[in-house]
Design an enzyme around this catalytic site. Sequence first.
Site, short mmCIF file in Angstrom:
data_model
loop_
_atom_site.label_atom_id
_atom_site.label_comp_id
_atom_site.label_asym_id
_atom_site.label_seq_id
_atom_site.Cartn_x
_atom_site.Cartn_y
_atom_site.Cartn_z
N SER A 1 66.29 -1.68 21.95
CA SER A 1 67.00 -1.79 23.22
C SER A 1 68.47 -1.46 22.99
O SER A 1 68.88 -1.19 21.86
CB SER A 1 66.87 -3.21 23.77
OG SER A 1 67.61 -4.08 22.94
N LYS A 2 69.24 -1.56 24.06
CA LYS A 2 70.68 -1.26 24.00
C LYS A 2 71.38 -2.12 22.95
O LYS A 2 72.34 -1.71 22.33
CB LYS A 2 71.32 -1.55 25.36
CG LYS A 2 71.24 -0.37 26.28
CD LYS A 2 72.18 -0.56 27.44
CE LYS A 2 71.95 0.53 28.46
NZ LYS A 2 72.05 0.09 29.81
N ARG A 3 70.86 -3.32 22.80
CA ARG A 3 71.42 -4.27 21.82
C ARG A 3 71.49 -3.67 20.42
O ARG A 3 72.32 -4.02 19.61
CB ARG A 3 70.49 -5.49 21.85
CG ARG A 3 71.02 -6.76 21.32
CD ARG A 3 70.17 -7.92 21.89
NE ARG A 3 68.74 -7.68 21.78
CZ ARG A 3 68.03 -7.89 20.69
NH1 ARG A 3 68.61 -8.33 19.60
NH2 ARG A 3 66.73 -7.67 20.68
#
Length: 460
Positions: A239-241
């Site tokens: 994910s963006k994380r």
Amino acid sequence: MVKTRFAPSPTGHLHVGGARTALFSYYYAKRHGGTFVLRIEDTDFARSKKEYEDEILKSLKWLGVHWDEGPYKQSERQEQYRAAAQKLLNSGNAYKCYLTTEELEKMRAEAQAKTGQPRIRSPWRDRKPGASEEGKPFALRFRYPDVGQTVVQDGILGDVTFENSEGDDLIILRSDGTPTYQLSVVVDDLDMKITHVIRGDDHLNNTPKQLLMIKALGGTPPQYAHCPMILGPDKAKLSKRHGAVSVYMYAEEGFLPEALRNALIRLGWSHGDQELFSDEELKQLFSLEACGKSPSVFDVQKLSWINGEYLKQKSPQEFVSFVKESASLDLSSMLQEEGSKKLLETVQRSAHKAKDVPPLLSWYLGEVKVDPVCQEKILKETQKEWIVTVVSEFEKQVWNPDSAVEIFKNVATQYSLKMPQVAKAVRVLLTGNLQSPDMAIVVGALGKEKVLKRLRQFTA
Ligand code: GLU
């Protein structure tokens, strides 16, 4: 003749997962001397955006994924989908369903309560519309078989069996007459004569539906291959994380397309323990047989390492052009003179991406900004007379950057110091910190005038 396609929906940026699918499809086609098709799946009119479409095309071009056909756009092929839906209706493989939204919701809730699944079979499956249905809106549903199994012979995952009784009578034309994804994708794959559909395993559950529709339309199905998902280094879904943002952001950050391409192609595919692959090698080596069944990990650290390796392979001129383009920093003057050229080479060896370069060279390109820790730990302890002596030693000698260390040694002996005490002080005065390159390189790049000026600022 192999024909693959990449079929992004322009409802968001091109992400790492989509780019990996594009690369797998592209290199599979190239390996087999085949054709690679780009198709924009913009049937979700509400969510599809022109700016996403443009960005996807731009990202693919940057990555070096060149399509041979297309981009086709599903929004321009509505007639073909409606014709296929009509064909399925005529052959009895589809039926008109007049259930209203409220009726549908009620039936779903009842099914959920009874069987734990919201799956329903519309009563219209076996009912002929009468006079009272005349002019009323209807959706067209595909008649899903009640019995038997559908086996997906997957090129990566092997055989995956689905029970037909678990399938839905899926909608192929909505009541407003617009075709759904499941119908459009099937019609396109058939019309475009796609031989291999390579895509993420989030589509695996769609495949039995698509296989059954292809059969009902009398077509020959492509070979499917579903790539296992991509995880972050912590083994959670990417994910963006994890820094997994849009592909184009990597271009803007100063990564090289060949580095990202290399990092992405290794997500699920391998060739022995080789880590770096050129475009040419991938065109000769990529195969589905060598794709793994388990999820793979995308790690920005590894991408940085790969990028650093590719940066090292560039000529100084190429490196300068890349930094100019990616970090808007013109270093061409550094190529003119031996001392600055050497500094440029060390920076090229240590940078992982273009955006690393300006901070690595800030002391050289601008004024020295002394790091507060170095100020406290080094300069506070440094006596002016040591530096005055360093300056006079430099002045005494014919200018030779390689003699810097010799000078520090002499000065240290003179004041009964350890050589690093002098060397570190000079390093901080010239560059502001202790992470700079070799002293001879620093001194050589700055030149006599600047070296003496920076040292004298301390002794003044
Ligand atoms: N448009 C779909 C997506 O972006 C891909 C469909 C397919 O590859 O069959 O997820």
